[in-house]
Enzyme design. Structure first.
Site, PDB file in Angstrom:
ATOM      1  N   ARG A  18     -12.504 -34.191  87.983  1.00  0.00           N
ATOM      2  CA  ARG A  18     -11.809 -32.916  87.905  1.00  0.00           C
ATOM      3  C   ARG A  18     -12.494 -31.897  88.821  1.00  0.00           C
ATOM      4  O   ARG A  18     -13.682 -32.010  89.120  1.00  0.00           O
ATOM      5  CB  ARG A  18     -11.810 -32.390  86.469  1.00  0.00           C
ATOM      6  CG  ARG A  18     -11.184 -33.339  85.450  1.00  0.00           C
ATOM      7  CD  ARG A  18     -11.372 -32.806  84.034  1.00  0.00           C
ATOM      8  NE  ARG A  18     -10.764 -33.681  83.029  1.00  0.00           N
ATOM      9  CZ  ARG A  18     -11.401 -34.683  82.424  1.00  0.00           C
ATOM     10  NH1 ARG A  18     -12.670 -34.940  82.734  1.00  0.00           N
ATOM     11  NH2 ARG A  18     -10.788 -35.431  81.529  1.00  0.00           N
ATOM     12  N   LYS A  58     -15.567 -33.071  79.963  1.00  0.00           N
ATOM     13  CA  LYS A  58     -15.146 -32.246  78.831  1.00  0.00           C
ATOM     14  C   LYS A  58     -16.000 -32.549  77.601  1.00  0.00           C
ATOM     15  O   LYS A  58     -16.365 -33.687  77.351  1.00  0.00           O
ATOM     16  CB  LYS A  58     -13.673 -32.521  78.510  1.00  0.00           C
ATOM     17  CG  LYS A  58     -12.701 -31.967  79.555  1.00  0.00           C
ATOM     18  CD  LYS A  58     -11.274 -32.162  79.104  1.00  0.00           C
ATOM     19  CE  LYS A  58     -10.283 -31.536  80.077  1.00  0.00           C
ATOM     20  NZ  LYS A  58      -8.896 -31.714  79.638  1.00  0.00           N
ATOM     21  N   HIS A  61      -4.894 -30.647  91.736  1.00  0.00           N
ATOM     22  CA  HIS A  61      -5.130 -31.673  90.710  1.00  0.00           C
ATOM     23  C   HIS A  61      -4.435 -32.989  91.057  1.00  0.00           C
ATOM     24  O   HIS A  61      -4.736 -34.035  90.482  1.00  0.00           O
ATOM     25  CB  HIS A  61      -4.644 -31.168  89.353  1.00  0.00           C
ATOM     26  CG  HIS A  61      -5.227 -31.909  88.183  1.00  0.00           C
ATOM     27  ND1 HIS A  61      -6.561 -31.826  87.835  1.00  0.00           N
ATOM     28  CD2 HIS A  61      -4.662 -32.762  87.295  1.00  0.00           C
ATOM     29  CE1 HIS A  61      -6.784 -32.581  86.777  1.00  0.00           C
ATOM     30  NE2 HIS A  61      -5.653 -33.161  86.427  1.00  0.00           N
ATOM     31  N   ARG A  84      -6.595 -36.091  91.789  1.00  0.00           N
ATOM     32  CA  ARG A  84      -7.011 -36.911  90.639  1.00  0.00           C
ATOM     33  C   ARG A  84      -5.906 -37.904  90.277  1.00  0.00           C
ATOM     34  O   ARG A  84      -6.168 -39.073  90.007  1.00  0.00           O
ATOM     35  CB  ARG A  84      -7.344 -35.995  89.461  1.00  0.00           C
ATOM     36  CG  ARG A  84      -7.764 -36.705  88.166  1.00  0.00           C
ATOM     37  CD  ARG A  84      -8.304 -35.648  87.205  1.00  0.00           C
ATOM     38  NE  ARG A  84      -8.404 -36.107  85.831  1.00  0.00           N
ATOM     39  CZ  ARG A  84      -9.453 -36.748  85.328  1.00  0.00           C
ATOM     40  NH1 ARG A  84     -10.472 -37.058  86.110  1.00  0.00           N
ATOM     41  NH2 ARG A  84      -9.488 -37.110  84.059  1.00  0.00           N
ATOM     42  N   HIS A 133     -11.279 -40.239  80.416  1.00  0.00           N
ATOM     43  CA  HIS A 133     -10.316 -40.016  79.338  1.00  0.00           C
ATOM     44  C   HIS A 133     -10.877 -40.535  78.019  1.00  0.00           C
ATOM     45  O   HIS A 133     -11.389 -41.652  77.958  1.00  0.00           O
ATOM     46  CB  HIS A 133      -8.998 -40.746  79.626  1.00  0.00           C
ATOM     47  CG  HIS A 133      -8.142 -40.063  80.647  1.00  0.00           C
ATOM     48  ND1 HIS A 133      -7.116 -40.688  81.308  1.00  0.00           N
ATOM     49  CD2 HIS A 133      -8.158 -38.788  81.119  1.00  0.00           C
ATOM     50  CE1 HIS A 133      -6.546 -39.837  82.133  1.00  0.00           C
ATOM     51  NE2 HIS A 133      -7.158 -38.682  82.034  1.00  0.00           N
ATOM     52  N   TYR A 180      -0.066 -43.136  83.795  1.00  0.00           N
ATOM     53  CA  TYR A 180      -0.040 -43.556  85.194  1.00  0.00           C
ATOM     54  C   TYR A 180       0.691 -44.878  85.387  1.00  0.00           C
ATOM     55  O   TYR A 180       1.110 -45.185  86.500  1.00  0.00           O
ATOM     56  CB  TYR A 180      -1.471 -43.660  85.737  1.00  0.00           C
ATOM     57  CG  TYR A 180      -2.147 -42.313  85.834  1.00  0.00           C
ATOM     58  CD1 TYR A 180      -1.812 -41.411  86.830  1.00  0.00           C
ATOM     59  CD2 TYR A 180      -3.111 -41.937  84.905  1.00  0.00           C
ATOM     60  CE1 TYR A 180      -2.419 -40.162  86.914  1.00  0.00           C
ATOM     61  CE2 TYR A 180      -3.727 -40.693  84.983  1.00  0.00           C
ATOM     62  CZ  TYR A 180      -3.376 -39.816  85.974  1.00  0.00           C
ATOM     63  OH  TYR A 180      -3.980 -38.582  86.050  1.00  0.00           O
TER      64      TYR A 180
END
Length: 300
Positions: A149, A173, A246, A249, A272, A281
């Protein structure tokens, strides 16, 4: 706990115990504050007076104001978490958002760059060897080559880069860390940038720190700064459709899957927490296969 402490205490809980990012905290705060405004309009003085009928009235209001299904789903999730926290703290006994049903989120497939678009972007950052161009080259090679990211790229320190194993320690994150590998293109770009770009600017302005990416004054480059650099690269590439940084990514993940990578590996590389976040995806790759088939097969 007094009523006026509900929201501040919940925000502390998100920050300290859940390690949520600033942007996530802001989203939760805005959702709960909007709900509080709605309660005031309905002459409901306390969060503890909310029941299922109030919730249904709130959802009706959101529908009348034509909020998207995604926005409604996010608000419900925020408020469900908020009331779960109040129950945990012993100020409420039942979660009025537990059994709320709502329309599923819109299925929005991630947009990605096509090969010719990526080539146009790389042409921009390889047109000269000026210090800031060398930095932009690292930004593009980094985001496309690792799938991290933009916010994660802004946190990279020189000490996070292991050139021996060609891997970078990424802080994602919730302060979760992971190592992502990188290839020879990024390795070369970093080496040239450090010698002829970063060092030049650092010595010029007498600023020395450990941040990998720096601005034109040799200060650490912020997340907003990286997005600005990417926007300028995209503008110089003269790409015609509406695009967003973005998408690099998304392109990283799509290209891996299109070339045979397994889902679990892509999940780990992207950072993730759930495989379901990565599975979106597969819809992109299936659509890519279908488009290719319809375009090239004589019996399509």
């Amino acid at each position: 706990m007094e009523e006026e402490q509900f929201l501040p205490k919940f925000m502390d809980y998100l920050r300290v115990e859940r390690n949520y990012s600033d942007n996530t905290e802001i989203a939760y705060f805005e959702d709960i504050h909007d709900f509080q405004t709605f309660l005031n309009q309905q002459a409901i003085e306390s969060f503890t007076e909310v029941d299922y009928l109030v919730v249904r009235l709130y959802l009706t209001m959101l529908n009348e104001r034509q909020f998207s299904r995604t926005s409604v789903a996010r608000k419900i999730s925020s408020l469900r978490s908020f009331y779960h926290f109040l129950i945990r703290e012993g100020v409420f006994s039942d979660n009025p958002f537990t059994y709320v049903s709502h329309a599923k989120k819109d299925l929005r497939l991630p947009k990605f760059f096509y090969n010719e678009e990526m080539e146009a972007l790389f042409q921009v950052v390889y047109q000269n060897d000026e210090p800031l161009t060398l930095r932009d080259r690292v930004i593009l090679e980094l985001l496309y080559g690792t799938g991290i990211r933009v916010s994660e790229a802004a946190q990279i320190q020189l000490s996070d880069i292991d050139t021996a194993y060609q891997a970078i320690l990424i802080k994602g994150k919730g302060n979760k860390e992971r190592y992502v590998p990188f290839g020879s293109f990024l390795e070369d770009a970093i080496q040239i940038y450090l010698e002829n770009g970063r060092n030049v600017l650092s010595n010029k302005y007498h600023k020395h720190h450990d941040a990998l990416l720096i601005n034109h004054y040799a200060d650490p480059l912020s997340t907003r700064g990286i997005r600005y650099c990417l926007t300028k690269i995209i503008e110089k590439a003269a790409l015609t459709r509406k695009i967003h940084p973005h998408m690099l990514r998304h392109t990283f993940a799509t290209d891996l899957l299109n070339n045979g990578a397994d889902m679990r590996t892509v999940q780990e590389l992207l950072g993730h927490a759930s495989l379901s976040s990565t599975q979106i995806y597969t819809h992109v790759t299936k659509e890519h296969l279908k488009t290719t088939y319809m375009k090239h097969h004589p019996r399509a």
